[in-house]
Every structure is written in structure tokens, then in C-alpha cells.
Design a protein around this motif. Structure first.
Motif, PDB file in Angstrom:
ATOM      1  N   HIS A 129      -4.216  -2.582  16.933  1.00 36.75           N
ATOM      2  CA  HIS A 129      -4.541  -2.153  15.565  1.00 36.75           C
ATOM      3  C   HIS A 129      -3.359  -2.075  14.606  1.00 36.75           C
ATOM      4  CE1 HIS A 129      -3.991   1.625  17.948  1.00 36.75           C
ATOM      5  NE2 HIS A 129      -3.318   2.024  16.884  1.00 36.75           N
ATOM      6  N   HIS A 130      -2.143  -2.370  15.022  1.00 37.82           N
ATOM      7  CA  HIS A 130      -1.017  -2.277  14.086  1.00 37.82           C
ATOM      8  C   HIS A 130      -0.728  -3.575  13.349  1.00 37.82           C
ATOM      9  CE1 HIS A 130       0.869   1.510  16.131  1.00 37.82           C
ATOM     10  NE2 HIS A 130      -0.099   1.804  15.297  1.00 37.82           N
ATOM     11  N   GLY A 131      -1.351  -4.665  13.730  1.00 36.64           N
ATOM     12  CA  GLY A 131      -1.111  -5.936  13.049  1.00 36.64           C
ATOM     13  C   GLY A 131       0.148  -6.628  13.562  1.00 36.64           C
TER      14      GLY A 131
ATOM     15  N   GLY B  81       0.868  -1.179   0.000  1.00 41.12           N
ATOM     16  CA  GLY B  81       0.000   0.000   0.000  1.00 41.12           C
ATOM     17  C   GLY B  81       0.901   1.224   0.000  1.00 41.12           C
ATOM     18  N   MET B  82       0.863   1.998   1.096  1.00 36.72           N
ATOM     19  CA  MET B  82       1.787   3.142   1.176  1.00 36.72           C
ATOM     20  C   MET B  82       2.949   2.859   2.123  1.00 36.72           C
ATOM     21  SD  MET B  82      -0.716   6.431   0.790  1.00 36.72           S
ATOM     22  CE  MET B  82       0.542   7.684   0.541  1.00 36.72           C
ATOM     23  N   GLY B  83       3.050   1.622   2.598  1.00 31.31           N
ATOM     24  CA  GLY B  83       4.200   1.239   3.421  1.00 31.31           C
ATOM     25  C   GLY B  83       4.243   1.914   4.780  1.00 31.31           C
TER      26      GLY B  83
ATOM     27  N   ALA C  17       5.959  -5.036   7.993  1.00 31.80           N
ATOM     28  CA  ALA C  17       5.072  -5.921   7.227  1.00 31.80           C
ATOM     29  C   ALA C  17       5.461  -6.017   5.760  1.00 31.80           C
ATOM     30  CB  ALA C  17       3.624  -5.448   7.346  1.00 31.80           C
ATOM     31  N   ILE C  18       6.274  -5.091   5.268  1.00 27.68           N
ATOM     32  CA  ILE C  18       6.686  -5.169   3.863  1.00 27.68           C
ATOM     33  C   ILE C  18       8.079  -5.776   3.809  1.00 27.68           C
ATOM     34  CG2 ILE C  18       7.133  -3.876   1.746  1.00 27.68           C
ATOM     35  CD1 ILE C  18       4.185  -3.854   2.621  1.00 27.68           C
ATOM     36  N   ASP C  19       8.177  -6.914   3.129  1.00 30.27           N
ATOM     37  CA  ASP C  19       9.443  -7.640   3.051  1.00 30.27           C
ATOM     38  C   ASP C  19      10.109  -7.316   1.714  1.00 30.27           C
ATOM     39  OD1 ASP C  19      11.498  -9.403   2.875  1.00 30.27           O
ATOM     40  OD2 ASP C  19      10.275 -11.217   3.073  1.00 30.27           O
TER      41      ASP C  19
ATOM     42  N   PHE D 213       7.575   9.472   8.599  1.00 24.06           N
ATOM     43  CA  PHE D 213       7.566   9.772  10.033  1.00 24.06           C
ATOM     44  C   PHE D 213       8.417   8.775  10.826  1.00 24.06           C
ATOM     45  CE2 PHE D 213       5.787   9.265  14.272  1.00 24.06           C
ATOM     46  CZ  PHE D 213       5.659  10.569  14.710  1.00 24.06           C
ATOM     47  N   MET D 214       8.156   7.473  10.635  1.00 20.42           N
ATOM     48  CA  MET D 214       8.875   6.471  11.432  1.00 20.42           C
ATOM     49  C   MET D 214      10.341   6.387  11.021  1.00 20.42           C
ATOM     50  SD  MET D 214       6.820   5.302  13.689  1.00 20.42           S
ATOM     51  CE  MET D 214       7.388   3.757  14.364  1.00 20.42           C
ATOM     52  N   ALA D 215      10.597   6.426   9.713  1.00 21.20           N
ATOM     53  CA  ALA D 215      11.986   6.339   9.244  1.00 21.20           C
ATOM     54  C   ALA D 215      12.789   7.527   9.773  1.00 21.20           C
ATOM     55  CB  ALA D 215      12.016   6.294   7.724  1.00 21.20           C
TER      56      ALA D 215
ATOM     57  N   GLY E 202      -4.546 -12.865  -0.449  1.00 22.54           N
ATOM     58  CA  GLY E 202      -4.558 -12.296  -1.790  1.00 22.54           C
ATOM     59  C   GLY E 202      -4.456 -10.792  -1.721  1.00 22.54           C
ATOM     60  N   ILE E 203      -4.706 -10.159  -2.864  1.00 22.73           N
ATOM     61  CA  ILE E 203      -4.572  -8.700  -2.930  1.00 22.73           C
ATOM     62  C   ILE E 203      -5.950  -8.068  -3.076  1.00 22.73           C
ATOM     63  CG2 ILE E 203      -3.602  -6.790  -4.259  1.00 22.73           C
ATOM     64  CD1 ILE E 203      -1.193  -8.511  -4.810  1.00 22.73           C
ATOM     65  N   ILE E 204      -6.270  -7.199  -2.155  1.00 26.06           N
ATOM     66  CA  ILE E 204      -7.562  -6.501  -2.187  1.00 26.06           C
ATOM     67  C   ILE E 204      -7.458  -5.416  -3.260  1.00 26.06           C
ATOM     68  CG2 ILE E 204      -9.194  -5.118  -0.830  1.00 26.06           C
ATOM     69  CD1 ILE E 204      -7.495  -6.461   1.653  1.00 26.06           C
TER      70      ILE E 204
ATOM     71  N   VAL F  30      -1.017   8.906   4.906  1.00 28.76           N
ATOM     72  CA  VAL F  30       0.097   8.085   4.403  1.00 28.76           C
ATOM     73  C   VAL F  30      -0.277   6.604   4.321  1.00 28.76           C
ATOM     74  CG1 VAL F  30       1.899   9.678   5.187  1.00 28.76           C
ATOM     75  CG2 VAL F  30       1.096   7.895   6.742  1.00 28.76           C
ATOM     76  N   SER F  31      -1.571   6.307   4.226  1.00 30.83           N
ATOM     77  CA  SER F  31      -1.983   4.900   4.167  1.00 30.83           C
ATOM     78  C   SER F  31      -3.167   4.745   3.217  1.00 30.83           C
ATOM     79  CB  SER F  31      -2.346   4.390   5.572  1.00 30.83           C
ATOM     80  OG  SER F  31      -3.379   5.176   6.131  1.00 30.83           O
ATOM     81  N   THR F  32      -3.429   3.487   2.822  1.00 30.05           N
ATOM     82  CA  THR F  32      -4.459   3.217   1.810  1.00 30.05           C
ATOM     83  C   THR F  32      -5.622   2.415   2.402  1.00 30.05           C
ATOM     84  OG1 THR F  32      -3.463   1.089   1.220  1.00 30.05           O
ATOM     85  CG2 THR F  32      -2.667   3.050   0.019  1.00 30.05           C
TER      86      THR F  32
ATOM     87  N   GLY G 135     -11.053   2.076  -5.324  1.00 27.36           N
ATOM     88  CA  GLY G 135      -9.904   1.211  -5.534  1.00 27.36           C
ATOM     89  C   GLY G 135      -9.138   1.110  -4.221  1.00 27.36           C
ATOM     90  N   ALA G 136      -8.533  -0.066  -3.976  1.00 28.45           N
ATOM     91  CA  ALA G 136      -7.895  -0.303  -2.673  1.00 28.45           C
ATOM     92  C   ALA G 136      -6.658   0.554  -2.455  1.00 28.45           C
ATOM     93  CB  ALA G 136      -7.522  -1.777  -2.551  1.00 28.45           C
ATOM     94  N   GLY G 137      -6.137   1.158  -3.536  1.00 26.08           N
ATOM     95  CA  GLY G 137      -4.910   1.933  -3.383  1.00 26.08           C
ATOM     96  C   GLY G 137      -5.140   3.401  -3.085  1.00 26.08           C
TER      97      GLY G 137
ATOM     98  N   SER H 133      -5.763  -9.784   7.306  1.00 25.35           N
ATOM     99  CA  SER H 133      -5.123 -10.890   6.576  1.00 25.35           C
ATOM    100  C   SER H 133      -3.690 -10.561   6.170  1.00 25.35           C
ATOM    101  CB  SER H 133      -5.946 -11.253   5.342  1.00 25.35           C
ATOM    102  OG  SER H 133      -6.105 -10.117   4.511  1.00 25.35           O
ATOM    103  N   GLU H 134      -3.298  -9.296   6.218  1.00 24.96           N
ATOM    104  CA  GLU H 134      -1.931  -8.854   5.892  1.00 24.96           C
ATOM    105  C   GLU H 134      -1.435  -9.454   4.573  1.00 24.96           C
ATOM    106  OE1 GLU H 134       0.875  -8.530   9.116  1.00 24.96           O
ATOM    107  OE2 GLU H 134      -0.709  -8.164  10.580  1.00 24.96           O
ATOM    108  N   GLY H 135      -2.308  -9.527   3.605  1.00 30.57           N
ATOM    109  CA  GLY H 135      -1.922  -9.970   2.266  1.00 30.57           C
ATOM    110  C   GLY H 135      -1.897 -11.474   2.087  1.00 30.57           C
ATOM    111  N   SER H 136      -2.147 -12.240   3.140  1.00 31.86           N
ATOM    112  CA  SER H 136      -1.985 -13.691   3.035  1.00 31.86           C
ATOM    113  C   SER H 136      -3.102 -14.356   2.232  1.00 31.86           C
ATOM    114  CB  SER H 136      -1.917 -14.317   4.433  1.00 31.86           C
ATOM    115  OG  SER H 136      -3.090 -13.999   5.145  1.00 31.86           O
TER     116      SER H 136
ATOM    117  N   ALA I 229      -6.219  -4.780   5.306  1.00 34.35           N
ATOM    118  CA  ALA I 229      -5.245  -5.866   5.505  1.00 34.35           C
ATOM    119  C   ALA I 229      -4.665  -5.874   6.917  1.00 34.35           C
ATOM    120  CB  ALA I 229      -4.130  -5.752   4.472  1.00 34.35           C
ATOM    121  N   THR I 230      -4.637  -4.712   7.574  1.00 35.56           N
ATOM    122  CA  THR I 230      -4.081  -4.659   8.937  1.00 35.56           C
ATOM    123  C   THR I 230      -5.171  -4.551  10.010  1.00 35.56           C
ATOM    124  OG1 THR I 230      -3.892  -2.259   8.805  1.00 35.56           O
ATOM    125  CG2 THR I 230      -1.942  -3.526   8.167  1.00 35.56           C
ATOM    126  N   ARG I 231      -6.412  -4.579   9.621  1.00 31.34           N
ATOM    127  CA  ARG I 231      -7.565  -4.330  10.518  1.00 31.34           C
ATOM    128  C   ARG I 231      -7.295  -3.066  11.349  1.00 31.34           C
ATOM    129  NH1 ARG I 231      -8.275  -8.797  13.520  1.00 31.34           N
ATOM    130  NH2 ARG I 231      -9.620  -9.928  12.124  1.00 31.34           N
TER     131      ARG I 231
END
Ligand SMILES: Cc1cc2nc3c(=O)[nH]c(=O)nc-3n(C[C@H](O)[C@H](O)[C@H](O)COP(=O)(O)OP(=O)(O)OC[C@H]3O[C@@H](n4cnc5c(N)ncnc54)[C@H](O)[C@@H]3O)c2cc1C
Length: 428
Positions: free
Chosen positions: A419-421, A76-78, A84-86, A324-326, A207-209, A142-144, A114-116, A202-205, A150-152
Motif C-alpha cells: 500500500h505504500h506505492g 498532497g501532504m507529502g 514520491a515527491i521530487d 514522523f518519518m523525517a 494527471g492531477i486529481i 497527515v495525508s489527503t 476536493g482532492a486536497g 497512478s502516482e500523478g502520472s 494516487a498511491t492506492r
């Protein structure tokens, strides 16, 4: 898989095309969670990112990956904070171009997108049309929508609107073999297993929404009440009474003294007191009656009312900016991290107190707040500011903070990940 082969293969898919494929350095994706996982230097490799324009494109890439045994992941927007992004997968499938607003139904009060699409764009569009999104995570900009599902995820107004699982009424996704699955929008269904519920978290497990239909709301009058509480215990008592009494709450937040210093206007709180801010929502008379009711509750719990503007600093800074986090983790000797847990009311105060004692020596300052409330319990959110003499020292202190937290939260019957997954950081 070899990058050149990947690029050639994917670009050749008729539904994709050259313009949807790009290379991204892994550091641009996920540097700080990699460091927290104990990897001294993040991998300097590049990751192939594909941004299909429609569901057929997503289906084609998943079908190709399924046949070739390629490892892929949705991006998504990471903005997730759990690694969660490998970036070592073969291909990241970005939803950036699945960003259309397909339909806004004013009768059903639903929007299909659209999910994005990112939160800021969607919220802005709905406001112009006279509706509200209701889902306001602090990462709204900063999120989709796909990332929220995917992260509830949940938002700051969860007391009124619930988390994304309450707003999601329909979805389209592509399962790992490339088949497109549609769950038509519905107010409710008992027709077997709840696919929408499965997609949430589901964190992508699965499929892709690619598309989602969300319930939207009408803009409502809101009343804000701010108070100074002598301690977290009395503040928690007030929060519990408010949510259990059935008053239509919007946002409810209680800060420990350290975080109150940044959330409240300077000088409005007596030393070591806690800022409590709550809003009520509904037709004006309902919001007004709710405000009167929670004012009485707060005073009965020992709170002193403050001006409505007392929490303005938090409101004005509530939405995070990209990176922000980086940015907060750019220095190797400093780690900024967050831990959010769900706790029953009976143990919430004791858990916060123990965490204050256990984490205080490791985190300067240690911020804690209760920011989501339910009739049965609340979400406690700790913000860690850890520093060490060097990277290894900072990492060791961070690991100690986590292990102490897990132990204390488990003893108080808490649940990790409100809520962060899970991501890679919490899967270990
Ligand atoms: C400063 C800050 C504040 C935050 N505040 C909140 C908050 O208030 N509430 C909250 O809940 N979270 C919050 N978060 C966490 C984060 O924003 C959420 O987890 C968000 O839902 C992630 O969305 P994203 O689009 O960035 O997803 P990404 O980070 O790109 O992906 C997250 C996970 O979802 C998967 N995924 C993404 N899109 C799809 C898709 N279309 N289909 C299938 N899987 C997909 C990815 O593979 C990955 O596993 C915050 C983060 C930051 C940095």
C-alpha cells in the motif's frame, strides 16, 4: 528552468494569482528519502509550489507546463514514505486549497470532496453528520484524499471497507495537457476501461486529481477481541481462519514478539508471545456473533484470550503526527524505514520467519506485523530501525536489508508494495 522566470510566468496566469505561489526549500519537502537514495546531502535548492484554488487553476498550470515543457508534480501532504515527491521538478502543484466538502449524499451514502482535503478534517465532518469514512490509514491526519487515490492507499479497517479503490466511486482530474476529465459517480460500470481503477496507484502520472466521490458508511457497533498467541505461525493460522470463514472483520493485526512489546499493554503477554487483535463489525447481534466465532477460532489455534484493553497502547498511538518519518531519520547514522509486502497464505509464515532471521542482525529492534488480511493472503509489514557507525555504514546496512528482503519475498511469491506505492525509492 530559472526560478524567477517560473514565478513570473505562473503568477501571470489569470486563474492562479500571486497568493497561490510560494517557494519551498527542498529539505522541507523530502529530505530523508533523498538521503536514502544515496545522496549525501539533500539539494539546498528551492522548489516553486503553486496551490490553485479550483480545477480551472490546475488546468491552467498544466496547460502552461505542457506548452513550456516544464516538469511538474502533484503534492498532497507529502506523507508518502517512498520518495514520491521530487523536489527537483520545476513546479510542485499543491492541492492544499482544493479542500472543500462539496456534497454529502445521505441516500447514496457518498461524499464528494476536493482532492486536497486531509483525512482528519474529512473524518471529523463525516462523524458530525452521522457517517464514517472507513478509510483509516495511520497517516490519516497527515495525508489527503488525492494522495490516497494516487498511491492506492489502504486503511487499518481494510478487512471491512477495503482499500481506497473500493471506496472511490467518482473522480475529476486534469490530464497532463490541461483537459478536465470527469468520471461521474456510479455504483459500478462495465463501460470500457475503468478510469477510476487507473487513477488508483497512478502516482500523478495520469494527471492531477482535483475531486473525488467516496462511498461512506454508517457508524456500526464493533467488538474487540485480544489474544496472546504462542508464535506468529499460530497467529497467522487464526487470521486466515477468521477471514476465510466470512465473519465481518473490521481490523485484524498480529505482531511479532518485539513489536508486541510496544503494541500491547505492558506485562499482559508471556515472554516471546505475539499480540493478536481483531474486531468484528455490523449490527450489534452480528458483531457479537462474529466476536464469539473469532474467539473460538483463536482458541482453537492455541491462543489465550486477553482483556479488550490489551491493545490500548496501539489504539492510542495509531495516528502519525506531521514530520514522523523525517524526525525518525534526523540522525545521519540512523535509518527508520518500512517495507510492506503482500503474501499468499501458504508462504506467509515461512517468509516472516526468514525475514526475522535475515533482518534481525541489521535492525534493532525488528518489528513485523500482519495487518491486512484477505481470503487469499495477507500483508506483512516490517519496520526497520537501522543504525551504523556513520552515514555510509547505516546506508550500507539499509541497502543490505532491502536486498535480503526482496530476495526472500520473491522466493515466497510475495508482491512488493502492498500500500505504500513505488516512488523514487522503489523505482530503482
Ligand atoms: C507514519 C505514516 C503512516 C502511514 N500509514 C499508511 C497507511 O496506514 N496506509 C497507507 O496506505 N499509507 C500509509 N502511509 C503512506 C502515505 O501516508 C500514503 O501514501 C498517502 O496516501 C500519501 O498521501 P499524501 O497526501 O501525503 O500524498 P503525497 O505524499 O503528497 O504524494 C504521494 C504521491 O501521490 C501523488 N499525488 C498526491 N496528490 C495527488 C493528486 N491530487 N493527484 C495526482 N497525484 C497526486 C504525488 O505526486 C506523489 O506521487 C503512511 C505514511 C506515514 C508517514
Amino acid at each position: 528552468m530559472n526560478t524567477d522566470t517560473l514565478l513570473a510566468d505562473i503568477s501571470a496566469l489569470p486563474q492562479i494569482g500571486d497568493d497561490a505561489v510560494r517557494l519551498l526549500g527542498s529539505q522541507q519537502i523530502d529530505e530523508w528519502p533523498a538521503r536514502l537514495q544515496g545522496i549525501a546531502e539533500p539539494s539546498s535548492g528551492t522548489t516553486v509550489v503553486v496551490a490553485p484554488q479550483n480545477v480551472e487553476g490546475v488546468s491552467a498550470i498544466l496547460r502552461w507546463a505542457h506548452e513550456r515543457g516544464a516538469r511538474i508534480q502533484a503534492l498532497g501532504m507529502g506523507s508518502n514514505v517512498v520518495g514520491a515527491i521530487d523536489s527537483s521538478v520545476d513546479v510542485l502543484v499543491s492541492t492544499a486549497r482544493l479542500d472543500e466538502i462539496h456534497d454529502l449524499d445521505p441516500i447514496d451514502q457518498t461524499v464528494t470532496v476536493g482532492a486536497g482535503i486531509d483525512g482528519r478534517t474529512l473524518d471529523g465532518h463525516l462523524c458530525k453528520e452521522g457517517f464514517v469514512l472507513g478509510h483509516y490509514p495511520q497517516s490519516l491526519h497527515v495525508s489527503t484524499v488525492g494522495g490516497w487515490i494516487a498511491t492506492r492507499a489502504t486503511g487499518t479497517y481494510s478487512a471491512y471497507y477495503g482499500g481506497i479503490e473500493r471506496l472511490l466511486v467518482g473522480a475529476e482530474y486534469v490530464e497532463p495537457a490541461g483537459n478536465i476529465v470527469c468520471v461521474a459517480p456510479r455504483p459500478r460500470s462495465s463501460g470500457g476501461i475503468d478510469l477510476l481503477g487507473l487513477l488508483c496507484g497512478s502516482e500523478g502520472s495520469l494527471g492531477i486529481i482535483t475531486q473525488a466521490t467516496l462511498a461512506v458508511g454508517r457508524a456500526l457497533p464493533e467488538r474487540r477481541v485480544c489474544a496472546s498467541m504462542p508464535d506468529m505461525r499460530s497467529g497467522l493460522d487464526a487470521q486466515r481462519q477468521m477471514v476465510q470463514s466470512g465473519v465481518p472483520l473490521g481490523l485484524v493485526r498480529l505482531y511479532n514478539p518485539a513489536e508486541s512489546l510496544v503494541a500491547a499493554e505492558s506485562g499482559v503477554l508471556p515472554e516471546s508471545h505475539c499480540l493478536l487483535v481483531a474486531t468484528t463489525m455490523g449490527p450489534q447481534a452480528v458483531a457479537d456473533a462474529g466476536a464469539a466465532a473469532i474467539t473460538a477460532t483463536i482458541e482453537a489455534a492455541g491462543g489465550e484470550l486477553l482483556a479488550e484493553t490489551a491493545a490500548d497502547p496501539w489504539f492510542s498511538r495509531r495516528y502519525a503526527t506531521p514530520g514522523f518519518m523525517a524526525d525518525h531519520n534526523a540522525d545521519d547514522r540512523r535509518i527508520f524505514d518500512t517495507i510492506e509486502v503482500a503474501l499468499p497464505w501458504v508462504t506467509a509464515a515461512a517468509c516472516a520467519e526468514e525475514l526475522e532471521t535475515a533482518l534481525g542482525p541489521l535492525s534493532t529492534p525488528l518489528h513485523q506485523h500482519f495487518s491486512h488480511v484477505y481470503p487469499t493472503g495477507a500483508c506483512l509489514y516490517a519496520v526497520l530501525f537501522i543504525s551504523g557507525d556513520n552515514q555510509a555504514d547505516a546506508h550500507a546496512r539499509w541497502a543490505t536489508a532491502w536486498s535480503r528482503t526482496l530476495d526472500i519475498v520473491a522466493r515466497h511469491r510475495g508482491t512488493l508494495a502492498h500500500h505504500h506505492g513505488i516512488g523514487a525509492l522503489r523505482a530503482r
